[in-house]
Motif scaffolding. Structure first.
Motif, mmCIF file in Angstrom:
data_model
loop_
_atom_site.group_PDB
_atom_site.id
_atom_site.type_symbol
_atom_site.label_atom_id
_atom_site.label_comp_id
_atom_site.label_asym_id
_atom_site.label_seq_id
_atom_site.Cartn_x
_atom_site.Cartn_y
_atom_site.Cartn_z
ATOM 1 N N ILE A 193 0.840 -1.197 0.000
ATOM 2 C CA ILE A 193 0.000 0.000 0.000
ATOM 3 C C ILE A 193 0.876 1.248 0.000
ATOM 4 C CG2 ILE A 193 -1.652 1.324 1.381
ATOM 5 C CD1 ILE A 193 -2.896 -1.406 2.159
ATOM 6 N N ILE A 194 1.923 1.248 0.791
ATOM 7 C CA ILE A 194 2.848 2.380 0.793
ATOM 8 C C ILE A 194 3.472 2.548 -0.592
ATOM 9 C CG2 ILE A 194 5.047 3.227 1.710
ATOM 10 C CD1 ILE A 194 4.213 2.022 4.412
ATOM 11 N N GLY A 195 3.816 1.443 -1.239
ATOM 12 C CA GLY A 195 4.370 1.505 -2.594
ATOM 13 C C GLY A 195 3.408 2.122 -3.588
ATOM 14 N N LEU A 196 2.135 1.758 -3.490
ATOM 15 C CA LEU A 196 1.140 2.346 -4.387
ATOM 16 C C LEU A 196 0.967 3.841 -4.112
ATOM 17 C CD1 LEU A 196 -1.543 -0.498 -4.438
ATOM 18 C CD2 LEU A 196 0.086 0.112 -6.232
ATOM 19 N N LEU A 197 1.026 4.234 -2.841
ATOM 20 C CA LEU A 197 0.947 5.657 -2.512
ATOM 21 C C LEU A 197 2.166 6.421 -3.027
ATOM 22 C CD1 LEU A 197 -0.480 5.492 1.127
ATOM 23 C CD2 LEU A 197 -1.675 6.185 -0.963
ATOM 24 N N VAL A 198 3.344 5.801 -2.938
ATOM 25 C CA VAL A 198 4.562 6.440 -3.454
ATOM 26 C C VAL A 198 4.484 6.574 -4.972
ATOM 27 C CG1 VAL A 198 7.061 6.127 -3.727
ATOM 28 C CG2 VAL A 198 6.004 5.780 -1.496
ATOM 29 N N LEU A 199 3.936 5.562 -5.641
ATOM 30 C CA LEU A 199 3.738 5.658 -7.095
ATOM 31 C C LEU A 199 2.771 6.778 -7.445
ATOM 32 C CD1 LEU A 199 3.582 1.911 -8.167
ATOM 33 C CD2 LEU A 199 5.310 3.587 -8.819
ATOM 34 N N ALA A 200 1.713 6.931 -6.672
ATOM 35 C CA ALA A 200 0.761 8.015 -6.917
ATOM 36 C C ALA A 200 1.429 9.371 -6.693
ATOM 37 C CB ALA A 200 -0.450 7.862 -6.005
ATOM 38 N N LEU A 201 2.256 9.476 -5.668
ATOM 39 C CA LEU A 201 2.985 10.717 -5.417
ATOM 40 C C LEU A 201 3.957 11.014 -6.556
ATOM 41 C CD1 LEU A 201 3.710 13.072 -3.522
ATOM 42 C CD2 LEU A 201 5.408 11.557 -2.480
ATOM 43 N N ALA A 202 4.630 9.998 -7.068
ATOM 44 C CA ALA A 202 5.552 10.188 -8.187
ATOM 45 C C ALA A 202 4.808 10.675 -9.431
ATOM 46 C CB ALA A 202 6.296 8.888 -8.487
ATOM 47 N N ALA A 203 3.639 10.112 -9.677
ATOM 48 C CA ALA A 203 2.841 10.550 -10.823
ATOM 49 C C ALA A 203 2.367 11.989 -10.636
ATOM 50 C CB ALA A 203 1.637 9.627 -11.009
ATOM 51 N N PHE A 204 1.967 12.342 -9.419
ATOM 52 C CA PHE A 204 1.558 13.716 -9.128
ATOM 53 C C PHE A 204 2.717 14.673 -9.350
ATOM 54 C CE2 PHE A 204 1.536 17.150 -5.977
ATOM 55 C CZ PHE A 204 0.399 17.827 -6.372
ATOM 56 N N LEU A 205 3.912 14.333 -8.858
ATOM 57 C CA LEU A 205 5.074 15.207 -9.015
ATOM 58 C C LEU A 205 5.416 15.418 -10.480
ATOM 59 C CD1 LEU A 205 7.443 13.999 -6.164
ATOM 60 C CD2 LEU A 205 6.347 16.226 -6.356
ATOM 61 N N TYR A 206 5.333 14.371 -11.264
ATOM 62 C CA TYR A 206 5.715 14.499 -12.666
ATOM 63 C C TYR A 206 4.638 15.201 -13.487
ATOM 64 C CZ TYR A 206 7.407 13.562 -17.318
ATOM 65 O OH TYR A 206 7.840 13.718 -18.608
ATOM 66 N N PHE A 207 3.422 14.677 -13.431
ATOM 67 C CA PHE A 207 2.386 15.176 -14.337
ATOM 68 C C PHE A 207 1.784 16.505 -13.901
ATOM 69 C CE2 PHE A 207 2.326 10.625 -15.408
ATOM 70 C CZ PHE A 207 2.597 10.746 -16.760
#
Length: 130
Positions: free
Chosen positions: A53-67
């Protein structure tokens, strides 16, 4: 390969561009590693589920930072910061006039700091007043 945008008249926006891309790539790698626990069959274990779950949240944060941050916020910030820097600071106005010599007269009238430090010589080059 990490690529980012630099803005010559907006150093804060350039720094935010570098940081957002760097953190988004790190978040992508870290999120994939942590999300692997979620999809690898370790869901029965509580720690595997939490890491996933933490990994999925980190992926969502990475997508937010980029896009959102890198592609939307940083260019808007750079446009505003560039305009302010060119019209208020002599160094940025000088650098701008090196690439756009036709803007010299306008910046002379709008930027008093630039007008006090730079002028055109007989050859038409912009030089610092001594």
């Amino acid at each position: 390969m990490i690529s980012y945008k630099t803005y010559p008249y907006a150093p804060k926006a350039s720094l935010l561009s570098v940081l957002s891309v760097l953190f988004s790539y790190c978040g992508l790698i870290g999120g994939i590693c942590l999300a692997w626990f979620f999809f690898s069959g370790n869901v029965e274990k509580t720690t595997g589920l939490i890491r996933g779950i933490i990994g999925l949240l980190v992926l969502a944060l990475a997508a937010f930072l980029y896009f959102y941050v890198y592609r939307k916020i940083v260019p808007a910030m750079a446009e505003k910061e560039s305009d302010v820097n060119i019209h208020t600071k002599a160094r940025f106005a000088y650098n701008y006039c090196q690439r756009h010599p036709e803007a010299f007269d306008q910046l002379q009238s709008e930027n008093p700091d630039f007008a006090a430090k730079y002028q055109r010589n007989e050859a038409g080059k912009i030089v610092k007043i001594k």
